[in-house]
Design a protein around this motif. Structure first.
Motif, short mmCIF file in Angstrom:
data_model
loop_
_atom_site.label_atom_id
_atom_site.label_comp_id
_atom_site.label_asym_id
_atom_site.label_seq_id
_atom_site.Cartn_x
_atom_site.Cartn_y
_atom_site.Cartn_z
N TYR A 295 -46.47 10.95 -8.70
CA TYR A 295 -45.91 11.30 -10.01
C TYR A 295 -46.31 12.69 -10.46
CZ TYR A 295 -44.23 6.56 -10.88
OH TYR A 295 -43.56 5.36 -10.81
N TYR A 296 -47.51 13.15 -10.11
CA TYR A 296 -47.94 14.46 -10.59
C TYR A 296 -47.18 15.60 -9.91
CZ TYR A 296 -50.97 14.60 -6.43
OH TYR A 296 -51.45 14.59 -5.15
N LYS B 117 -30.42 2.90 -15.99
CA LYS B 117 -31.58 2.16 -16.53
C LYS B 117 -32.79 2.31 -15.61
CE LYS B 117 -29.14 -1.31 -19.18
NZ LYS B 117 -28.82 -2.73 -19.33
N PHE B 118 -32.53 2.29 -14.29
CA PHE B 118 -33.62 2.46 -13.34
C PHE B 118 -34.25 3.84 -13.47
CE2 PHE B 118 -35.19 4.10 -9.34
CZ PHE B 118 -36.13 3.14 -9.01
N ILE B 119 -33.44 4.88 -13.63
CA ILE B 119 -33.95 6.25 -13.77
C ILE B 119 -34.79 6.37 -15.05
CG2 ILE B 119 -33.26 8.65 -14.13
CD1 ILE B 119 -30.83 7.96 -12.26
N ASP B 120 -34.34 5.75 -16.13
CA ASP B 120 -35.12 5.75 -17.37
C ASP B 120 -36.47 5.04 -17.16
OD1 ASP B 120 -33.09 7.09 -18.65
OD2 ASP B 120 -32.23 5.28 -19.55
N LYS B 121 -36.46 3.94 -16.39
CA LYS B 121 -37.69 3.22 -16.09
C LYS B 121 -38.64 4.09 -15.26
CE LYS B 121 -36.97 -0.76 -14.24
NZ LYS B 121 -36.78 -1.88 -13.30
N MET B 122 -38.08 4.84 -14.30
CA MET B 122 -38.87 5.73 -13.46
C MET B 122 -39.53 6.82 -14.30
SD MET B 122 -37.68 7.90 -10.09
CE MET B 122 -36.34 8.70 -10.93
N VAL B 123 -38.78 7.42 -15.21
CA VAL B 123 -39.33 8.46 -16.09
C VAL B 123 -40.42 7.87 -16.97
CG1 VAL B 123 -38.77 9.99 -18.01
CG2 VAL B 123 -37.26 9.89 -16.03
N GLN B 124 -40.20 6.66 -17.49
CA GLN B 124 -41.21 6.02 -18.34
C GLN B 124 -42.49 5.71 -17.56
OE1 GLN B 124 -40.82 5.67 -21.68
NE2 GLN B 124 -42.98 5.19 -21.61
N LEU B 125 -42.38 5.24 -16.32
CA LEU B 125 -43.56 4.99 -15.50
C LEU B 125 -44.32 6.28 -15.21
CD1 LEU B 125 -42.41 2.34 -12.88
CD2 LEU B 125 -44.30 2.13 -14.47
N LYS B 126 -43.60 7.35 -14.95
CA LYS B 126 -44.23 8.66 -14.72
C LYS B 126 -44.98 9.10 -15.97
CE LYS B 126 -43.38 13.49 -14.00
NZ LYS B 126 -42.46 14.59 -13.87
N ASN B 127 -44.33 8.99 -17.12
CA ASN B 127 -44.97 9.39 -18.38
C ASN B 127 -46.21 8.55 -18.67
OD1 ASN B 127 -42.99 11.28 -18.70
ND2 ASN B 127 -41.80 10.05 -20.13
N LEU C 158 -49.02 9.65 -16.19
CA LEU C 158 -49.56 10.97 -16.51
C LEU C 158 -50.02 11.09 -17.95
CD1 LEU C 158 -46.99 13.18 -14.58
CD2 LEU C 158 -49.28 12.51 -13.86
N ASN C 159 -49.81 10.02 -18.72
CA ASN C 159 -50.21 9.98 -20.13
C ASN C 159 -49.49 11.07 -20.92
OD1 ASN C 159 -51.44 8.89 -22.32
ND2 ASN C 159 -53.42 9.88 -21.97
N LEU C 160 -48.18 11.18 -20.74
CA LEU C 160 -47.36 12.15 -21.44
C LEU C 160 -46.63 11.46 -22.58
CD1 LEU C 160 -45.74 14.00 -18.40
CD2 LEU C 160 -47.73 14.70 -19.72
N GLU C 161 -46.90 11.86 -23.80
CA GLU C 161 -46.25 11.28 -24.95
C GLU C 161 -45.07 12.11 -25.43
OE1 GLU C 161 -46.99 8.34 -26.21
OE2 GLU C 161 -48.61 8.06 -24.77
N TYR C 162 -45.02 13.38 -25.05
CA TYR C 162 -44.07 14.31 -25.61
C TYR C 162 -42.79 14.48 -24.81
CZ TYR C 162 -46.07 17.27 -22.01
OH TYR C 162 -46.48 17.76 -20.82
#
Length: 141
Positions: A88-89, A121-131, A134-138
């Motif tokens: 993810y990083y 929906k899967f792509i949104d889930k992937m972005v959410q898991l990455k965030n 990585l502890n990204l709130e923004y």
């Protein structure tokens, strides 16, 4: 890293756990509603990922597998299967006229067609898991 996973590959098994984490358990897969995308149509592929043998002249497909610390992009060419491990990083996602995944100067670009719409929906889930990893709130998605 990219591996030929047509046959059992122990180097791939070791690196996939080291870079992307162990596969999710059955219960985690059910809770998340699945961890794999349906197939996405490849539009372009980075020259570094071409490996000489891969000529993307006909229609080719890929799918994405989620892991706790990264993703694995699986794609086939003729009778061979290749897997690209991306932590993810290092993962960068571009979503403009086409959808693309970038890491370490390499990329795979996908067409935005009906296959993409099925995977939204899967792509949104992937972005959410990455965030979350990585502890990204923004991050705006």
């Amino acid at each position: 890293m990219i591996f030929n996973t047509t046959h059992k590959n122990e180097d791939y098994d070791i690196e996939s756990v080291a870079l992307a984490g162990k596969p999710f358990s059955l219960i985690q897969r059910i809770k998340q509603g699945g961890i794999g995308s349906s197939r996405l149509m490849i539009h372009k592929i980075s020259p570094k990922l071409n490996l000489g043998k891969l000529k993307f002249s006909e229609i080719d497909y890929a799918n994405i597998e989620l892991r706790p610390k990264g993703i694995i992009v699986h794609f086939t060419k003729k009778l061979e299967r290749f897997s690209w491990i991306i932590p993810y990083y290092r993962l960068v996602i571009y979503n403009a006229q086409s959808f693309s995944i970038h890491a370490n100067g390499n990329f795979i670009q996908f067409l935005k067609n009906k296959n993409y719409k099925q995977n939204k929906k899967f792509i949104d889930k992937m972005v959410q898991l990455k965030n979350n990893f990585l502890n990204l709130e923004y991050y705006d998605y």
